[in-house]
Enzyme design. Sequence first.
Site, PDB file in Angstrom:
ATOM      1  N   LYS A  53       0.842  -1.205   0.000  1.00  0.00           N
ATOM      2  CA  LYS A  53       0.000   0.000   0.000  1.00  0.00           C
ATOM      3  C   LYS A  53       0.876   1.252   0.000  1.00  0.00           C
ATOM      4  CE  LYS A  53      -3.765  -2.444   2.274  1.00  0.00           C
ATOM      5  NZ  LYS A  53      -4.522  -2.763   3.486  1.00  0.00           N
ATOM      6  N   GLN A  97      -4.357  -1.524   9.914  1.00  0.00           N
ATOM      7  CA  GLN A  97      -4.363  -2.854   9.296  1.00  0.00           C
ATOM      8  C   GLN A  97      -4.939  -3.897  10.254  1.00  0.00           C
ATOM      9  OE1 GLN A  97      -3.509  -3.325   6.116  1.00  0.00           O
ATOM     10  NE2 GLN A  97      -3.595  -5.538   6.063  1.00  0.00           N
ATOM     11  N   ASP A 120     -10.464   3.281   4.351  1.00  0.00           N
ATOM     12  CA  ASP A 120     -10.784   1.858   4.181  1.00  0.00           C
ATOM     13  C   ASP A 120     -12.296   1.653   4.035  1.00  0.00           C
ATOM     14  OD1 ASP A 120      -8.850  -0.156   4.065  1.00  0.00           O
ATOM     15  OD2 ASP A 120      -8.367   0.036   6.196  1.00  0.00           O
TER      16      ASP A 120
HETATM   17  N1  GUN Z   1      -6.485  -6.570   6.220  1.00  0.00           N
HETATM   18  C1  GUN Z   1      -6.730  -7.253   5.079  1.00  0.00           C
HETATM   19  N2  GUN Z   1      -7.230  -6.427   4.133  1.00  0.00           N
HETATM   20  C2  GUN Z   1      -7.297  -5.201   4.698  1.00  0.00           C
HETATM   21  C3  GUN Z   1      -7.726  -3.934   4.215  1.00  0.00           C
HETATM   22  O1  GUN Z   1      -8.160  -3.762   3.075  1.00  0.00           O
HETATM   23  N3  GUN Z   1      -7.619  -2.917   5.107  1.00  0.00           N
HETATM   24  C4  GUN Z   1      -7.161  -3.085   6.383  1.00  0.00           C
HETATM   25  N4  GUN Z   1      -7.139  -2.025   7.172  1.00  0.00           N
HETATM   26  N5  GUN Z   1      -6.770  -4.243   6.854  1.00  0.00           N
HETATM   27  C5  GUN Z   1      -6.832  -5.290   6.011  1.00  0.00           C
END
Ligand code: GUN
Length: 292
Positions: A53, A97, A120
């Site tokens: 990311k 996350q 998110d």
């Molecule tokens: N864990 C797995 N996918 C994601 C996501 O898209 N965002 C976040 N914050 N955690 C994740």
Amino acid sequence: MTTLIDGTAIAATIRDEIKDDVARLKAQHGITPGLATVLVGDDPASATYVRSKRKACAEVGIESFGYELPATTTQDELLRLVAELGQRADVHGILVQVPLPDQIDEKTALDAVPIQKDVDGFNPANLGVLGVKGQRPVFAPCTPQGCIELLDRTGVKIAGKRAVVLGRSTIVGLPVALMLLSRDATVTLCHSKTVNLPSVTREADILVAAIGKAHFVTADMVKPGAVVIDVGTNRIADPTRKSGSRLVGDVDFEAVKEIAAAITPVPGGVGPMTIAMLLKNTLLAARRRAEK
Ligand code: GUN
């Protein structure tokens, strides 16, 4: 001929568009979009996701601020950091996350992200309004938004279609079903208690699989000519690979591609779209700030 829905290529196009928009925002308003990523603990998969990311942010000119906290972090410590990031003018989006270590309640942590910075789209207030007619979320959750964008950019009409979603998870199945409904599809949301599942999935013009079971959707469950979106990312053993494993979706791709009109591969389908939508939401957050 079956269309292979190339999420890698579509996401690259979207990232190019975002890069241009980021440059324009900087030139016109002197604002650089900023994303804070918060990683708690040392789960290697989560660390890899966060790294991807942040790399994607750098490639489009979005600044990322990485916070890596030890596995022993208390809930209060995490909430204090999130509150501090919530106040910062250079942080337009906050990503905590998941999964989080056991001593931290995930819901409490995600609810602490201010809704204006919830790129998110995990805040319940963002998820909840997806189902309310005439209302839009501040940010749509990234993976469901990525599924819709894949359909739109492949020219698949949604209105009036029968859409069947497999899986009712809060962050994928349920929101994607609500988003398809808001686009005027006739939607059925299936789950582990659904009776005679194949007879339901065979009705689908658009079939979205988000259950996390490798190769669960077999060819006999798919109507010929359906569009199949595979959200699954499951690691299975593969002794022919150096790593000993490979990623597969929830759909038996090789068999289903013979009858579907269009299908997403795994990897290279929905996956790259999730990050592209995160960048899009972060840009949107910064733009709103500029317009204030
Ligand atoms: N864990 C797995 N996918 C994601 C996501 O898209 N965002 C976040 N914050 N955690 C994740």
